[in-house]
Design an enzyme around this catalytic site. Structure first.
Site, PDB file in Angstrom:
ATOM      1  N   GLY A  71       0.806  -1.195  -0.075  1.00  0.00           N
ATOM      2  CA  GLY A  71      -0.001  -0.061   0.040  1.00  0.00           C
ATOM      3  C   GLY A  71       0.878   1.346  -0.045  1.00  0.00           C
ATOM      4  N   ASN A 151      -8.548   3.863   8.269  1.00  0.00           N
ATOM      5  CA  ASN A 151      -7.834   2.575   8.861  1.00  0.00           C
ATOM      6  C   ASN A 151      -7.959   2.846  10.204  1.00  0.00           C
ATOM      7  OD1 ASN A 151      -6.113   4.819   8.026  1.00  0.00           O
ATOM      8  ND2 ASN A 151      -4.689   3.920   9.466  1.00  0.00           N
ATOM      9  N   GLN A 179      -8.168  -0.165   2.998  1.00  0.00           N
ATOM     10  CA  GLN A 179      -8.828  -0.666   4.190  1.00  0.00           C
ATOM     11  C   GLN A 179     -10.077  -1.231   3.264  1.00  0.00           C
ATOM     12  OE1 GLN A 179      -8.328  -1.730   7.066  1.00  0.00           O
ATOM     13  NE2 GLN A 179      -6.324  -0.730   7.303  1.00  0.00           N
ATOM     14  N   SER A 199      -3.294  -3.113  -0.800  1.00  0.00           N
ATOM     15  CA  SER A 199      -2.285  -4.113  -0.176  1.00  0.00           C
ATOM     16  C   SER A 199      -2.910  -5.375   0.022  1.00  0.00           C
ATOM     17  CB  SER A 199      -1.855  -3.576   1.059  1.00  0.00           C
ATOM     18  OG  SER A 199      -0.861  -4.112   1.851  1.00  0.00           O
ATOM     19  N   ALA A 200      -1.726  -6.450  -0.095  1.00  0.00           N
ATOM     20  CA  ALA A 200      -2.365  -7.939   0.200  1.00  0.00           C
ATOM     21  C   ALA A 200      -2.737  -8.357   1.524  1.00  0.00           C
ATOM     22  CB  ALA A 200      -1.371  -8.880  -0.467  1.00  0.00           C
ATOM     23  N   HIS A 201      -1.770  -7.763   2.451  1.00  0.00           N
ATOM     24  CA  HIS A 201      -1.627  -8.417   3.817  1.00  0.00           C
ATOM     25  C   HIS A 201      -2.977  -7.944   4.766  1.00  0.00           C
ATOM     26  CE1 HIS A 201      -0.233  -4.733   6.557  1.00  0.00           C
ATOM     27  NE2 HIS A 201       0.341  -4.426   5.545  1.00  0.00           N
ATOM     28  N   THR A 237      12.397  -7.219 -10.248  1.00  0.00           N
ATOM     29  CA  THR A 237      11.986  -8.667 -10.578  1.00  0.00           C
ATOM     30  C   THR A 237      10.724  -8.596  -9.815  1.00  0.00           C
ATOM     31  OG1 THR A 237      14.259  -9.389 -10.843  1.00  0.00           O
ATOM     32  CG2 THR A 237      12.576 -10.995 -10.418  1.00  0.00           C
ATOM     33  N   CYS A 325       0.552   1.914  12.719  1.00  0.00           N
ATOM     34  CA  CYS A 325       1.845   2.647  12.517  1.00  0.00           C
ATOM     35  C   CYS A 325       1.746   3.762  13.376  1.00  0.00           C
ATOM     36  CB  CYS A 325       1.598   2.914  10.807  1.00  0.00           C
ATOM     37  SG  CYS A 325       0.248   2.161  10.110  1.00  0.00           S
TER      38      CYS A 325
HETATM   39  C1  LIG Z   1      -1.749  -0.433   5.962  1.00  0.00           C
HETATM   40  C2  LIG Z   1      -2.298   0.699   5.235  1.00  0.00           C
HETATM   41  C3  LIG Z   1      -1.467   1.283   4.163  1.00  0.00           C
HETATM   42  C4  LIG Z   1      -0.170   0.585   4.008  1.00  0.00           C
HETATM   43  O1  LIG Z   1      -0.065  -0.446   3.298  1.00  0.00           O
HETATM   44  P1  LIG Z   1       1.160  -1.399   3.354  1.00  0.00           P
HETATM   45  O2  LIG Z   1       1.146  -2.385   2.498  1.00  0.00           O
HETATM   46  O3  LIG Z   1       1.310  -1.785   4.885  1.00  0.00           O
HETATM   47  O4  LIG Z   1       2.462  -0.625   3.175  1.00  0.00           O
HETATM   48  C5  LIG Z   1      -1.829   2.413   3.591  1.00  0.00           C
HETATM   49  N1  LIG Z   1      -3.110   2.806   3.713  1.00  0.00           N
HETATM   50  C6  LIG Z   1      -3.680   2.257   4.629  1.00  0.00           C
HETATM   51  C7  LIG Z   1      -5.201   3.077   4.683  1.00  0.00           C
HETATM   52  C8  LIG Z   1      -3.731   1.197   5.390  1.00  0.00           C
HETATM   53  O5  LIG Z   1      -4.456   0.683   6.177  1.00  0.00           O
END
Ligand SMILES: *Cc1c(COP(=O)(O)O)cnc(C)c1O
Length: 386
Positions: A71, A151, A179, A199-201, A237, A325
């Site tokens: 993200g 978030n 989110q 973002s995948a996680h 890569t 964060c």
């Molecule tokens: C977690 C988050 C990000 C950052 O994503 P990462 O993959 O952890 O770098 C950015 N924006 C929002 C709203 C998020 O919740």
């Protein structure tokens, strides 16, 4: 002790199906997607299939998807890429003051490069006021970036309307949808966005991989120079296993979103009513009308969120105060301050974000523990005795 995870906005566990899909690309299928032999082709095919799956979740076409490291990188690429490439058209950017640091800090960097940034306030409900946004638009505005769902408090912005305002004036619209993707519909045409970060996680995929949707015809500059991967927009890569994991996670979200969304909405409302029914001088931060299914941010007077968090952790329950964060910072959350809360009201906040593993029994137990924690800490707090 059984552990209960209710911090899904910080990160999610990798779904078992996602792990299974990734494993071959961490062993036998290790090829470099740029190689011309069969090992390379195998990786290249996996990459392109993944692109289609991610595109499908956004109702986009696969050529509009660029894979990134997550993200944060997607946000950086969107903002710096658009600003630097379009600076001859104008140097003004509009965003909000409740964005993730990946947006806010990128804007600060662009300000140092000579761009002007307007940080829009939000209402006490946590939403952008369209009239305020419209009034902030200038002839030299080239980009608007407004997050889809927040978030910290889970509120959902009126992106469709913002999309219309931007399109009428030919201004690019980016959204940080990290989110919301996978939790609520994120059709890029319905939302009217030109760029979207994910973002995948945050959606049961692995950490360190994400994507940026870039509408066909959108002009932006790369921020990472090298071998010209990802249409020259993101050299390096490709993280094939991670990308395959992201795609599998996207596919699972596509299939289960409606049912899981309803289930989490029920759990969310159950927790809110149990806690607010028993604790006085407590509230929910952000509107209850448009918010993410599993997401709640409680405010409690006369207690420290940090103390509540540690007490809950001792009961096996994982939640958070502000965002993960920024939780190492001592300053009150910039998002809660933007709602108009006093600093001491921000300190008593607790973010609870539910996901696939959570059950109604867990919600009952968590509610009980929260009530117990607030009573205990108010009892020993000088303010609480007032
Ligand atoms: C977690 C988050 C990000 C950052 O994503 P990462 O993959 O952890 O770098 C950015 N924006 C929002 C709203 C998020 O919740």
């Amino acid at each position: 002790m059984k552990r209960i995870y209710m911090d899904h906005s910080a990160t999610t566990p990798v779904a078992p199906e996602v792990l299974q899909a990734m494993l071959p690309y961490l062993s036998d299928k290790f090829g470099n997607a740029s190689s011309l032999h069969s090992f390379g082709l195998e990786a290249k095919e996996a990459l392109e299939e993944s692109r289609e799956k991610v595109a499908k979740l956004l109702a986009a076409s696969s050529e509009e998807i660029i894979f990134t490291s997550g993200g944060t990188e997607s946000d950086n690429l969107a903002l710096k890429g658009i600003a630097r490439r379009n600076k001859d058209k104008g140097k003004h950017i509009i965003t909000t003051n409740v964005e993730h640091p990946a947006i806010l800090e990128t804007c600060r960097k662009l300000e140092k490069e000579g761009f002007a940034v307007t940080y829009l306030p939000v209402t006490s409900e946590g939403l952008v006021d369209l009239a305020v946004l419209e009034a902030a638009i200038r002839p030299d505005t080239i980009l608007i970036s407004v997050m889809h769902a927040n978030n910290e408090i889970g509120t959902i912005q009126p992106l469709e309307e913002i999309g219309r305002l931007a399109a009428e004036r030919d201004i690019y619209l980016h959204t940080d949808a990290v989110q919301s993707v996978g939790k609520i519909p994120t059709d890029v045409n319905a939302l009217g966005v030109d760029l979207l970060s994910l973002s995948a996680h945050k959606l049961y995929g692995p950490k360190g991989v994400g994507a940026l949707y870039i509408r066909r015809g959108t002009k932006l500059e790369s921020i990472v120079q090298g071998g010209g991967h990802e249409r020259g927009l993101r050299s390096g890569t490709e993280n094939v296993a991670g990308i395959v994991g992201l795609a599998k996670a996207a596919e699972l979200c596509c299939e289960g979103m409606a049912v899981e969304g309803q289930r989490l909405t029920k759990l969310r409302d159950q927790l809110a009513s149990l806690v607010l029914g028993k604790v006085k001088e407590a509230w929910i931060n952000g509107t209850m009308k448009g918010r993410l299914p599993g997401s709640l941010n409680f405010g409690f007077k006369y207690v420290e969120g940090e103390s509540l968090l540690l007490f809950l952790d001792s009961k096996g329950i994982a939640v958070s105060t502000g965002s993960a964060c920024s939780s190492h910072k001592l300053q009150p959350s910039h998002v809660l301050l933007s709602l108009g809360l006093q600093p001491e009201e921000c300190h008593g906040s607790l973010r609870i974000t539910m996901g696939r593993s959570n059950t109604t029994e867990e919600v009952d137990y968590v509610a009980e523990c929260i009530v117990e924690a607030v009573e205990r800490f108010r009892g020993i707090s000088a303010l609480g005795r007032k």
